[in-house]
Scaffold this motif. Structure first.
Motif, PDB file in Angstrom:
ATOM      1  N   LEU A   1       0.798  -1.217   0.000  1.00 33.12           N
ATOM      2  CA  LEU A   1       0.000   0.000   0.000  1.00 33.12           C
ATOM      3  C   LEU A   1       0.837   1.276   0.000  1.00 33.12           C
ATOM      4  O   LEU A   1       0.316   2.360   0.239  1.00 33.12           O
ATOM      5  CB  LEU A   1      -0.914   0.004   1.239  1.00 33.12           C
ATOM      6  N   SER A   2       2.121   1.159  -0.288  1.00 30.16           N
ATOM      7  CA  SER A   2       3.032   2.292  -0.124  1.00 30.16           C
ATOM      8  C   SER A   2       2.613   3.526  -0.909  1.00 30.16           C
ATOM      9  O   SER A   2       2.779   4.650  -0.438  1.00 30.16           O
ATOM     10  CB  SER A   2       4.451   1.888  -0.527  1.00 30.16           C
ATOM     11  N   HIS A   3       2.085   3.349  -2.121  1.00 30.85           N
ATOM     12  CA  HIS A   3       1.736   4.482  -2.961  1.00 30.85           C
ATOM     13  C   HIS A   3       0.251   4.848  -2.844  1.00 30.85           C
ATOM     14  O   HIS A   3      -0.260   5.633  -3.652  1.00 30.85           O
ATOM     15  CB  HIS A   3       2.088   4.194  -4.418  1.00 30.85           C
ATOM     16  N   ALA A   4      -0.413   4.287  -1.845  1.00 36.32           N
ATOM     17  CA  ALA A   4      -1.844   4.554  -1.671  1.00 36.32           C
ATOM     18  C   ALA A   4      -2.188   5.102  -0.296  1.00 36.32           C
ATOM     19  O   ALA A   4      -3.086   5.947  -0.165  1.00 36.32           O
ATOM     20  CB  ALA A   4      -2.649   3.279  -1.924  1.00 36.32           C
ATOM     21  N   THR A   5      -1.500   4.652   0.735  1.00 40.28           N
ATOM     22  CA  THR A   5      -1.877   5.005   2.101  1.00 40.28           C
ATOM     23  C   THR A   5      -1.767   6.499   2.355  1.00 40.28           C
ATOM     24  O   THR A   5      -0.748   7.117   2.082  1.00 40.28           O
ATOM     25  CB  THR A   5      -0.971   4.273   3.111  1.00 40.28           C
ATOM     26  N   GLY A   6      -2.840   7.078   2.853  1.00 44.80           N
ATOM     27  CA  GLY A   6      -2.864   8.499   3.166  1.00 44.80           C
ATOM     28  C   GLY A   6      -3.435   9.352   2.066  1.00 44.80           C
ATOM     29  O   GLY A   6      -3.657  10.550   2.264  1.00 44.80           O
ATOM     30  N   VAL A   7      -3.700   8.752   0.899  1.00 42.66           N
ATOM     31  CA  VAL A   7      -4.251   9.531  -0.212  1.00 42.66           C
ATOM     32  C   VAL A   7      -5.405   8.803  -0.898  1.00 42.66           C
ATOM     33  O   VAL A   7      -6.131   9.382  -1.692  1.00 42.66           O
ATOM     34  CB  VAL A   7      -3.148   9.872  -1.241  1.00 42.66           C
ATOM     35  N   LEU A   8      -5.602   7.530  -0.537  1.00 44.96           N
ATOM     36  CA  LEU A   8      -6.596   6.710  -1.213  1.00 44.96           C
ATOM     37  C   LEU A   8      -7.292   5.814  -0.182  1.00 44.96           C
ATOM     38  O   LEU A   8      -6.616   5.171   0.618  1.00 44.96           O
ATOM     39  CB  LEU A   8      -5.892   5.834  -2.252  1.00 44.96           C
ATOM     40  N   PRO A   9      -8.610   5.757  -0.174  1.00 47.21           N
ATOM     41  CA  PRO A   9      -9.278   4.804   0.720  1.00 47.21           C
ATOM     42  C   PRO A   9      -8.946   3.375   0.295  1.00 47.21           C
ATOM     43  O   PRO A   9      -9.105   3.024  -0.881  1.00 47.21           O
ATOM     44  CB  PRO A   9     -10.767   5.110   0.518  1.00 47.21           C
ATOM     45  N   VAL A  10      -8.476   2.571   1.230  1.00 42.33           N
ATOM     46  CA  VAL A  10      -8.142   1.183   0.894  1.00 42.33           C
ATOM     47  C   VAL A  10      -9.068   0.177   1.580  1.00 42.33           C
ATOM     48  O   VAL A  10      -9.143  -0.971   1.148  1.00 42.33           O
ATOM     49  CB  VAL A  10      -6.662   0.865   1.217  1.00 42.33           C
TER      50      VAL A  10
ATOM     51  N   ASP B   1      -1.565  12.776  12.722  1.00 46.27           N
ATOM     52  CA  ASP B   1      -2.652  13.510  13.392  1.00 46.27           C
ATOM     53  C   ASP B   1      -3.538  14.309  12.435  1.00 46.27           C
ATOM     54  O   ASP B   1      -4.767  14.196  12.485  1.00 46.27           O
ATOM     55  CB  ASP B   1      -2.080  14.400  14.497  1.00 46.27           C
ATOM     56  N   PRO B   2      -2.974  15.144  11.542  1.00 49.66           N
ATOM     57  CA  PRO B   2      -3.865  15.902  10.651  1.00 49.66           C
ATOM     58  C   PRO B   2      -4.595  15.013   9.653  1.00 49.66           C
ATOM     59  O   PRO B   2      -5.712  15.329   9.235  1.00 49.66           O
ATOM     60  CB  PRO B   2      -2.920  16.885   9.949  1.00 49.66           C
ATOM     61  N   LEU B   3      -3.985  13.896   9.250  1.00 51.85           N
ATOM     62  CA  LEU B   3      -4.673  12.981   8.336  1.00 51.85           C
ATOM     63  C   LEU B   3      -5.909  12.384   9.008  1.00 51.85           C
ATOM     64  O   LEU B   3      -6.972  12.254   8.390  1.00 51.85           O
ATOM     65  CB  LEU B   3      -3.728  11.859   7.891  1.00 51.85           C
ATOM     66  N   LEU B   4      -5.771  12.063  10.298  1.00 52.98           N
ATOM     67  CA  LEU B   4      -6.913  11.529  11.041  1.00 52.98           C
ATOM     68  C   LEU B   4      -7.971  12.601  11.250  1.00 52.98           C
ATOM     69  O   LEU B   4      -9.181  12.313  11.205  1.00 52.98           O
ATOM     70  CB  LEU B   4      -6.442  10.981  12.386  1.00 52.98           C
ATOM     71  N   GLU B   5      -7.526  13.823  11.472  1.00 53.39           N
ATOM     72  CA  GLU B   5      -8.473  14.923  11.658  1.00 53.39           C
ATOM     73  C   GLU B   5      -9.330  15.132  10.404  1.00 53.39           C
ATOM     74  O   GLU B   5     -10.548  15.358  10.492  1.00 53.39           O
ATOM     75  CB  GLU B   5      -7.710  16.206  11.986  1.00 53.39           C
ATOM     76  N   VAL B   6      -8.717  15.034   9.243  1.00 48.23           N
ATOM     77  CA  VAL B   6      -9.418  15.289   7.981  1.00 48.23           C
ATOM     78  C   VAL B   6     -10.212  14.076   7.527  1.00 48.23           C
ATOM     79  O   VAL B   6     -11.352  14.198   7.068  1.00 48.23           O
ATOM     80  CB  VAL B   6      -8.401  15.717   6.901  1.00 48.23           C
ATOM     81  N   GLY B   7      -9.626  12.898   7.632  1.00 50.93           N
ATOM     82  CA  GLY B   7     -10.289  11.681   7.170  1.00 50.93           C
ATOM     83  C   GLY B   7      -9.870  11.322   5.761  1.00 50.93           C
ATOM     84  O   GLY B   7      -9.666  12.191   4.903  1.00 50.93           O
TER      85      GLY B   7
END
Length: 415
Positions: free
Chosen positions: A214-223, A308-314
């Motif tokens: 998931l290296s090129h997906a995590t944090g930018v794409l729902p998996v 933290d900000p990634l969790l805040e935004v979703g």
């Protein structure tokens, strides 16, 4: 915005001003644009999805808090008093929310992505001892191909490398031979997506273990790992997660497999009772069995801070923002440099790609260097691809506009 310059024509000042106004308006309408000021960019446009982006502005303070508020006064007692020993699990639970997984199924053991993938692939093959094939896409990231080959040699299995289309066909026609199938939801070169749900379902229909990088997906794409019933998954802590240089990788193991997986790297922190110092390995009953040695404290702190900000935004809002940025990039190219847009190798449909775009341009490495000299950071891939990654929290529409403008000038100078 109306009108369109001829291919290769110089952009008129009025056109530049119109693009600037539109970029500012888009940033003004999107509340996520405010997050960009919380990152230490040093004025650069960070579109490099290679290894890392800028740190959060508060990272130095967070590390100082741990070093001076915990490490210095508590020293060895910090492992217990300050929860350091639990960080692989607590940071893993943070990541689980980004990955669409319930808590208790992700661990950040402190290993590299390569080591973590090796651990996962050996464990996957051990779950299907009677099957001779390890299946992987031919266009996989090189490390994945190297690790798959090493695992196959170690275990006496056979690697089958297949194109994206043949990968699915092989599972349908020869799935009974496949112990594990390794895939990625985003092609690291072109950004093209592979559906996690359909591919995992194909693996399960064949009785194979589905392993995802998931290296090129995590944090930018729902998996959505739990919803898709993924078997095993790994990914790096940098790229879109922003954990910093060499940030440790993560490992996902669903509850249904946690007591069955047999990892080859059986370090003492993966023991059910690590401080018993027992001579024989007794694996932890849960996700802890994926741990190995002493965790890297400061790297885990940095990764936890970045999340933290990634969790805040979703994750769904992050994905939407990244799509919007990449679409604006293409719109700007279409209106100012349609000749460059013709070199797009990524899918034009935003739903068919991840968080980056790729253009095929001659002398890509030199163009990358020229853009860096202008404060626009991208990355090239041999022989002629340039990638533009749209991290949703520190990239703005104005920066995208600036990147397109600089790219147009650099390409023009190259011709």
């Amino acid at each position: 915005m109306t009108g369109q310059p001829q291919a290769g024509a110089s952009t008129a000042p009025a056109w530049i001003e119109a693009q600037q106004i539109e970029a500012q308006q888009r940033d003004g309408r999107d509340p996520l644009s405010a997050f960009a000021s919380g990152f230490a960019t040093d004025g650069a446009v960070h579109l490099n999805g290679n290894s890392l982006g800028p740190p959060r502005a508060g990272l130095a303070g967070e590390l100082e808090r741990v070093v001076h508020g915990q490490w210095a006064p508590h020293q060895v007692h910090g492992w217990f008093k300050d929860g350091w020993l639990d960080l692989p699990r607590t940071v893993g639970d943070k990541l689980a929310a980004v990955l669409g997984a319930a808590p208790g199924q992700v661990v950040v053991a402190g290993e590299t992505t390569s080591t973590t993938l090796f651990n996962a692939l050996v464990a996957a093959c051990r779950l299907r001892e009677d099957r001779p094939v390890l299946l992987i896409e031919a266009a996989s990231f090189p490390t994945d191909l190297y690790i798959a080959g090493s695992v196959a040699r170690l275990l006496g299995r056979r690697v089958v490398t297949a194109s994206a289309e043949d990968f699915d066909s092989f599972l349908r026609e020869n799935g009974a031979q496949v112990a594990a199938a390794v895939a990625a939801p985003v092609d690291f070169r072109t950004g093209e997506r592979r559906g996690i749900g359909p591919t995992t379902a194909l693996c399960h229909a064949a009785g194979a273990i589905a392993v995802w990088d998931l290296s090129h997906a995590t944090g930018v794409l729902p998996v959505d790992l739990d919803a898709h019933a993924v078997d095993l998954a790994v990914g790096c802590g940098y790229k879109y997660l922003g954990g910093g240089p060499g940030a440790p990788a993560f490992l996902y193991v669903p509850f249904r497999l946690q007591q069955a997986v047999d990892f080859p790297l059986s370090g003492w922190h993966g023991h059910a009772r690590p401080f018993a110092m027992a001579p024989a390995f007794e694996p932890d009953s849960g996700i802890g069995r994926g741990r190995t040695g002493t965790p890297p404290l400061l790297s885990l702190v940095a990764l936890g801070h970045a999340l933290d900000p990634l969790l805040e935004v979703g994750v769904h809002a992050l994905y939407s923002r990244s799509q919007d940025l990449s679409e604006f990039f293409l719109e700007c190219l279409e209106r100012s440099r349609p000749d460059v847009l013709e070199q797009l190798v990524s899918p034009r449909d935003p739903d068919r790609r991840g968080g980056h775009l790729a253009l095929r341009l001659p002398d890509a490495e030199r163009i990358e260097e020229a853009l860096a000299a202008r404060g626009v950071l991208v990355d090239s891939r041999p022989p002629d691809l340039i990638r533009f990654a749209f991290a949703p929290l520190y990239v703005t529409h104005e920066q995208v506009r600036r990147a397109v403008h600089e790219l147009g000038d650099v390409v023009k100078e190259a011709r």
